[in-house]
Motif scaffolding. Structure first.
Motif, short mmCIF file in Angstrom:
data_model
loop_
_atom_site.label_atom_id
_atom_site.label_comp_id
_atom_site.label_asym_id
_atom_site.label_seq_id
_atom_site.Cartn_x
_atom_site.Cartn_y
_atom_site.Cartn_z
N ASN A 32 -103.50 59.91 24.80
CA ASN A 32 -104.09 60.83 23.84
C ASN A 32 -105.37 61.49 24.31
O ASN A 32 -106.06 60.98 25.19
CB ASN A 32 -104.38 60.09 22.54
N GLY A 98 -107.30 61.32 19.32
CA GLY A 98 -106.65 62.43 18.63
C GLY A 98 -105.68 63.16 19.52
O GLY A 98 -105.20 62.62 20.53
N SER A 99 -105.41 64.39 19.16
CA SER A 99 -104.53 65.24 19.95
C SER A 99 -105.18 66.59 20.16
O SER A 99 -106.04 67.01 19.38
CB SER A 99 -103.18 65.42 19.26
N TYR A 106 -107.46 67.59 17.11
CA TYR A 106 -107.10 67.03 15.81
C TYR A 106 -107.32 65.52 15.89
O TYR A 106 -106.66 64.84 16.67
CB TYR A 106 -105.65 67.34 15.48
N SER A 107 -108.26 65.03 15.08
CA SER A 107 -108.60 63.61 15.16
C SER A 107 -107.60 62.77 14.38
O SER A 107 -107.16 63.13 13.29
CB SER A 107 -110.01 63.38 14.61
N TYR A 108 -107.25 61.64 14.98
CA TYR A 108 -106.51 60.61 14.26
C TYR A 108 -107.53 59.74 13.53
O TYR A 108 -108.73 59.78 13.80
CB TYR A 108 -105.69 59.75 15.23
N ASP A 109 -107.04 58.93 12.64
CA ASP A 109 -107.95 58.09 11.86
C ASP A 109 -108.25 56.79 12.60
O ASP A 109 -108.06 55.70 12.06
CB ASP A 109 -107.35 57.81 10.49
N TYR A 110 -108.71 56.96 13.84
CA TYR A 110 -109.14 55.82 14.64
C TYR A 110 -110.59 56.06 15.02
O TYR A 110 -110.90 56.99 15.76
CB TYR A 110 -108.32 55.68 15.92
#
Length: 121
Positions: A32, A98-99, A106-110
């Motif tokens: 990622n 994210g990606s 685009y952030s992931y919820d990590y």
């Protein structure tokens, strides 16, 4: 389960340097894009720097030329080298997975717990 652990923050004088690290566990890291965000008191969290899985980088205008994001996929570690620090860089810094698509991150919820950077004389 993904865990992100930031370290390397501290108190530094204007013009000084710090190197932040983010250790990632889980399988997410090498696949990622990764980013560094920061949040100053009373302000929204802002994206500071991004690095894709292929190593391409993007920076916010406010840090361009002063900060460098890098990654070591073998160590599952993300870095942020911060030079010529200014008082306005004072914030809690967070790493994120994210990606990166179409020129946007685009952030992931990590999220990690953050590390405090204070720039003051």
């Amino acid at each position: 389960q993904v865990q992100l652990v930031e370290s390397g923050g501290g108190l530094v004088q204007p013009g000084g340097s710090l190197r932040l690290s983010c250790a990632a566990s889980g399988s997410i890291f090498s696949k990622n894009a990764m980013g560094w965000y920061r949040q100053a008191p009373g302000k929204q969290r802002e994206l500071v720097a991004v690095i894709t899985s292929g190593g391409s980088t993007n920076y916010a205008d406010s840090v361009k030329g002063r900060f460098t994001i890098s990654r070591d996929n073998a160590k599952n570690t993300l870095y942020l080298q911060m030079n010529s620090l200014k008082p306005e860089d004072t914030a809690v810094y967070y790493c994120n997975a994210g990606s990166f698509m179409g020129g946007s991150y685009y952030s992931y919820d990590y999220w990690g717990q953050g590390t405090q950077v204070t720039v003051s004389s």
